[in-house]
Design a protein around this motif. Structure first.
Motif, PDB file in Angstrom:
ATOM      1  N   GLN A 100     -70.738 -41.644  35.418  1.00 52.89           N
ATOM      2  CA  GLN A 100     -69.956 -42.880  35.363  1.00 52.89           C
ATOM      3  C   GLN A 100     -70.027 -43.659  36.669  1.00 52.89           C
ATOM      4  N   LYS A 101     -70.915 -43.228  37.574  1.00 53.63           N
ATOM      5  CA  LYS A 101     -71.194 -43.932  38.836  1.00 53.63           C
ATOM      6  C   LYS A 101     -70.128 -43.726  39.907  1.00 53.63           C
ATOM      7  N   VAL A 102     -69.347 -42.649  39.821  1.00 51.65           N
ATOM      8  CA  VAL A 102     -68.529 -42.284  40.969  1.00 51.65           C
ATOM      9  C   VAL A 102     -69.486 -41.812  42.068  1.00 51.65           C
ATOM     10  N   PRO A 103     -69.393 -42.343  43.287  1.00 54.51           N
ATOM     11  CA  PRO A 103     -70.349 -41.975  44.335  1.00 54.51           C
ATOM     12  C   PRO A 103     -70.413 -40.468  44.550  1.00 54.51           C
ATOM     13  N   THR A 104     -71.630 -39.957  44.683  1.00 47.15           N
ATOM     14  CA  THR A 104     -71.828 -38.516  44.814  1.00 47.15           C
ATOM     15  C   THR A 104     -71.094 -37.953  46.014  1.00 47.15           C
ATOM     16  N   GLY A 105     -71.083 -38.694  47.126  1.00 48.01           N
ATOM     17  CA  GLY A 105     -70.398 -38.212  48.316  1.00 48.01           C
ATOM     18  C   GLY A 105     -68.914 -38.026  48.084  1.00 48.01           C
ATOM     19  N   LEU A 106     -68.303 -38.941  47.324  1.00 45.81           N
ATOM     20  CA  LEU A 106     -66.881 -38.831  47.038  1.00 45.81           C
ATOM     21  C   LEU A 106     -66.613 -37.671  46.078  1.00 45.81           C
ATOM     22  N   VAL A 107     -67.489 -37.492  45.096  1.00 46.86           N
ATOM     23  CA  VAL A 107     -67.355 -36.356  44.175  1.00 46.86           C
ATOM     24  C   VAL A 107     -67.431 -35.044  44.944  1.00 46.86           C
ATOM     25  N   PHE A 150     -68.339 -38.038  56.017  1.00 43.60           N
ATOM     26  CA  PHE A 150     -67.962 -39.407  56.371  1.00 43.60           C
ATOM     27  C   PHE A 150     -69.063 -40.416  56.062  1.00 43.60           C
ATOM     28  N   ASP A 151     -70.294 -40.091  56.440  1.00 48.33           N
ATOM     29  CA  ASP A 151     -71.384 -41.056  56.288  1.00 48.33           C
ATOM     30  C   ASP A 151     -71.717 -41.350  54.832  1.00 48.33           C
ATOM     31  N   SER A 152     -71.394 -40.417  53.933  1.00 44.65           N
ATOM     32  CA  SER A 152     -71.781 -40.594  52.523  1.00 44.65           C
ATOM     33  C   SER A 152     -70.633 -41.085  51.654  1.00 44.65           C
ATOM     34  N   LEU A 153     -69.477 -41.388  52.269  1.00 41.41           N
ATOM     35  CA  LEU A 153     -68.316 -41.788  51.483  1.00 41.41           C
ATOM     36  C   LEU A 153     -68.348 -43.271  51.148  1.00 41.41           C
ATOM     37  N   SER A 154     -68.043 -43.578  49.896  1.00 38.38           N
ATOM     38  CA  SER A 154     -67.854 -44.957  49.444  1.00 38.38           C
ATOM     39  C   SER A 154     -67.033 -44.904  48.167  1.00 38.38           C
ATOM     40  N   LEU A 155     -66.409 -46.019  47.803  1.00 36.07           N
ATOM     41  CA  LEU A 155     -65.529 -46.032  46.640  1.00 36.07           C
ATOM     42  C   LEU A 155     -66.275 -46.272  45.336  1.00 36.07           C
ATOM     43  N   GLY A 156     -67.334 -47.093  45.348  1.00 35.93           N
ATOM     44  CA  GLY A 156     -68.104 -47.333  44.146  1.00 35.93           C
ATOM     45  C   GLY A 156     -67.380 -48.253  43.173  1.00 35.93           C
ATOM     46  N   THR A 157     -67.949 -48.375  41.975  1.00 39.49           N
ATOM     47  CA  THR A 157     -67.417 -49.294  40.960  1.00 39.49           C
ATOM     48  C   THR A 157     -67.151 -48.594  39.630  1.00 39.49           C
ATOM     49  N   ALA A 158     -66.945 -47.290  39.651  1.00 43.03           N
ATOM     50  CA  ALA A 158     -66.695 -46.540  38.418  1.00 43.03           C
ATOM     51  C   ALA A 158     -65.307 -46.879  37.867  1.00 43.03           C
ATOM     52  N   PRO A 159     -65.086 -46.658  36.558  1.00 45.13           N
ATOM     53  CA  PRO A 159     -63.747 -46.873  35.990  1.00 45.13           C
ATOM     54  C   PRO A 159     -62.719 -45.937  36.627  1.00 45.13           C
ATOM     55  N   ILE A 160     -61.478 -46.345  36.624  1.00 40.95           N
ATOM     56  CA  ILE A 160     -60.420 -45.590  37.283  1.00 40.95           C
ATOM     57  C   ILE A 160     -60.332 -44.165  36.747  1.00 40.95           C
TER      58      ILE A 160
END
Length: 298
Positions: A100-107, A150-160
């Motif tokens: 669903q495009k949640v950024p891999t770093g955040l996952v 830290f370097d790989s973190l982003s929020l992305g545009t996936a659904p809530i």
């Protein structure tokens, strides 16, 4: 019930047992990245997880049936629940979030906060109270994970809901770990319980993958390499060592080793795929090591 009941191991007489198990656990837990990296270019995540769990379960099945104690239907039911929680919902939830495009770093960051959730649950459910030193170590380990990620973190545009799914998957595995530790009746050998977990997971992943298309595996070298790695190391080594450790040591102590998964994964990526290894990642590794050491010794 007909599960085996083995005599408890006096871990105080085996001082090297925990360092050995922790090292194997970190290697196995972080190695999942390698198999996914090889195989994900050839197949969807659900198809990949289907074959990973199916092959794992089928390899273990003869040993589970013919080399261990008899398995009752009640035992199958109990272990199937752990399979749904620790295999299907945990792995499948994160896989769906990534799709669903949640950024891999955040996952990865949310997944690696698993020990924090387990530490919070272990006191009310198991009565395993962490000392002030262990909570300090936990905080330091979390800081190290944040530095590495830290370097790989982003929020992305996936659904809530996809972001909530990552948190939910992590909490489900935390609950499964605590319940597994508490479930004293389930004393069957680890290879029997892991066989049930993976076969249950394969049925559910197979249903998901069949809804997306064929269940036939890609006949490519990279997919085969990825499967061998995922089955032998990321499944057999990681899950078997994790479940064995839960029977021998406090659950918060066992899970704290998972904090080292992100920095060790970075080392895997550097060695095998020539991905950059920055000073920040090395600093995060050292900070995490200090935190895990404090938590384990508390």
């Amino acid at each position: 019930m007909s599960e085996a009941t083995s005599a408890p191991v006096d871990t105080s007489r085996h001082p090297l047992l925990w360092p050995l198990l922790a090292t194997l656990l970190i290697i196995g837990w972080s190695s999942g990245f390698v198999g996914i990296r090889y195989a994900n270019q050839e197949a969807s995540v659900m198809l990949l997880l289907f074959w990973r769990t199916l092959l794992s379960g089928l390899i273990l099945l003869p040993f589970a049936l013919f080399m261990g104690p008899g398995i009752s239907m009640r035992a199958v039911r109990d272990q199937a629940l752990f399979g749904i929680m620790a295999v299907f919902l945990y792995l499948g939830g994160f896989a769906l979030a990534i799709e669903q495009k949640v950024p891999t770093g955040l996952v990865a960051l949310i997944a690696d906060l698993l020990p924090l959730a387990i530490a919070a649950l272990s006191q009310p459910v198991l009565g395993e109270r962490l000392t002030a030193r262990q909570w300090q170590g936990t905080a330091i380990a979390v800081a190290g994970v944040l530095i590495v990620s830290f370097d790989s973190l982003s929020l992305g545009t996936a659904p809530i809901w996809a972001y909530g799914l990552t948190v939910g998957s992590m909490l489900v595995f935390a609950a499964a770990s605590v319940l597994y530790r508490r479930h004293e009746r389930s004393r069957m050998p680890v290879y029997q319980s892991l066989c049930i977990h993976t076969l249950v997971g394969s049925v559910l992943f197979g249903l998901c993958a069949s809804a997306q298309g064929s269940l036939a595996p890609p006949m490519t070298r990279d997919f085969a390499i990825g499967m061998v790695w995922l089955v032998l190391i990321a499944t057999f080594l990681a899950y078997a060592v994790y479940y064995t450790s839960l029977r021998l040591f406090p659950v918060a102590k066992v899970s704290s080793a998972i904090y080292l998964s992100p920095p060790v994964t970075m080392i895997w990526a550097w060695l095998l795929f020539s991905e950059p290894l920055t000073l920040g990642m090395i600093a995060g590794l050292l900070v995490t090591l200090v935190g895990v050491w404090m938590t384990s010794r508390g």
